[in-house]
Enzyme design. Structure first.
Site, short mmCIF file in Angstrom:
data_model
loop_
_atom_site.label_atom_id
_atom_site.label_comp_id
_atom_site.label_asym_id
_atom_site.label_seq_id
_atom_site.Cartn_x
_atom_site.Cartn_y
_atom_site.Cartn_z
N CYS B 87 0.83 -1.20 0.00
CA CYS B 87 0.00 0.00 0.00
C CYS B 87 0.87 1.26 0.00
CB CYS B 87 -0.97 -0.04 1.18
SG CYS B 87 -2.25 1.22 1.10
N HIS B 196 -3.42 -5.68 1.26
CA HIS B 196 -2.67 -5.86 2.51
C HIS B 196 -2.57 -7.32 2.94
CE1 HIS B 196 -2.31 -1.62 3.94
NE2 HIS B 196 -3.27 -1.46 3.05
N GLU B 198 -0.70 -8.64 5.10
CA GLU B 198 -0.47 -8.79 6.55
C GLU B 198 -1.78 -8.84 7.32
OE1 GLU B 198 -0.34 -6.05 4.96
OE2 GLU B 198 -0.80 -4.31 6.19
#
Lengths: 88, 226
Positions: B87, B196, B198
């Site tokens: 991002c 994302h 994560e």
């Protein structure tokens, strides 16, 4: 003290949705006949001392490396010797 | 013996802690790095996390790109150190010219937050080896400036060289050209993407799947086997 103005615009081939949103609002405000709007950024740099070729070269370098991302934007650098009284 | 993976915190980073957690879940050792510190603390790889570093002032990633830590990251990335930009990290990588093209505001001018379906196009990078090419995954996406743009020559070159790593499926959420969600550099050590991973490493949170975990296991295997 001289002012140097750096104008930064998205490259012409890149879509500018902000400009489009502005353009679409114009008929509602009674403005007709404006075919396209593109929105950019203006930086006004107040320079200490004279704006000679060396100073301008440094400012161009600043514009190219930082103020504009030349992958997606174009820029122009111009010197404003005297301050213009706006709107009078 | 495990791998040390650095996560940079910039002023305005949001996902640095989640990224550290994902690295730990994969079995590697997360190492916190600070934007003002040129020292990378002997890490084997670096992740630039999501957020709004320096408030996205000027352009997303434009100011962070000149932070002291990035001097070292740029230098090391050019000599082969694996770097992942998520991002805002992707935006920083394009501003630093480690990846081609640029990031602009979403074409619909709104912030977007959704579970995004992606196709893995390239499973040969340092960060995607635990996927299979063509695999479809779900990863959270949340951004304001997610529109990937590049000139036609660059886009054609990325496609021809297999450097489009992820593509948006079903919906193009931000107007990215050719549905591009993530790309890699020529060497394959630097990868950037808008979604994302994560946030998709534990069943309890995110999409309820662990589709993002292979990013972190891929890099761990690469570093440990190196």
């Amino acid at each position: 003290m001289a002012r140097v103005v750096v104008d930064v615009m998205l490259k012409p081939e890149i879509l500018d949705p902000q400009g489009q949103a502005v353009q679409r609002a114009l008929p509602r405000l009674g403005f007709e006949g404006i075919a396209d709007v593109r929105q950019g950024k203006r930086f006004e740099l107040e320079v200490d001392g004279p704006v000679d070729d060396a100073a301008l070269a440094r400012i161009r370098e600043l514009a190219e490396s930082f103020l504009a991302n030349t992958v997606i934007e174009d820029f122009t650098v111009k010197v404003e010797e005297e301050k213009v009284e706006a709107g009078k | 013996m495990t791998a040390r993976i650095g996560v940079v915190t910039f002023p305005g980073s949001l996902d640095d802690r989640d990224t550290q957690r994902a690295i730990r879940l994969a079995g590697a050792e997360p190492v916190a790095l600070w934007h003002k510190d040129k020292d990378l603390k002997q890490v084997d790889a670096v992740v630039l996390p999501g957020g709004f570093s320096y408030g996205d002032y000027l352009r997303a990633g434009a100011i962070s790109r000149f932070s002291p830590v990035m001097e070292t990251v740029i230098e090391q990335a050019k000599s082969g150190m694996p770097v992942l930009g998520i991002c805002n990290g992707f935006q920083i990588l394009t501003e630093a010219h480690l990846l081609p093209g640029g990031m602009l505001g979403n074409d619909h001018l709104h912030f977007i937050c959704r579970d995004q379906k992606l196709r893995v196009e390239n499973a040969d990078t340092a960060w995607t080896a635990d996927y299979e090419a063509g695999q479809e995954i779900h990863i959270p996406l949340k951004n304001m400036d997610g529109r990937y743009v590049a000139d036609t020559y660059t886009l054609d070159r990325l496609e021809a060289e297999g450097r489009v790593v992820f593509r948006y499926l079903d919906v193009n959420p931000n107007g990215s050209l050719r549905d591009i969600a993530g790309i890699t550099n020529e060497a394959g050590n630097v990868v950037g993407l808008m979604p994302h991973p994560e946030h998709a490493t534990e069943p309890l949170i995110g999409t309820g799947r662990t589709d993002g975990l292979p990013f972190f296991t891929s890099i761990l295997k690469k570093l440990v086997n190196a």
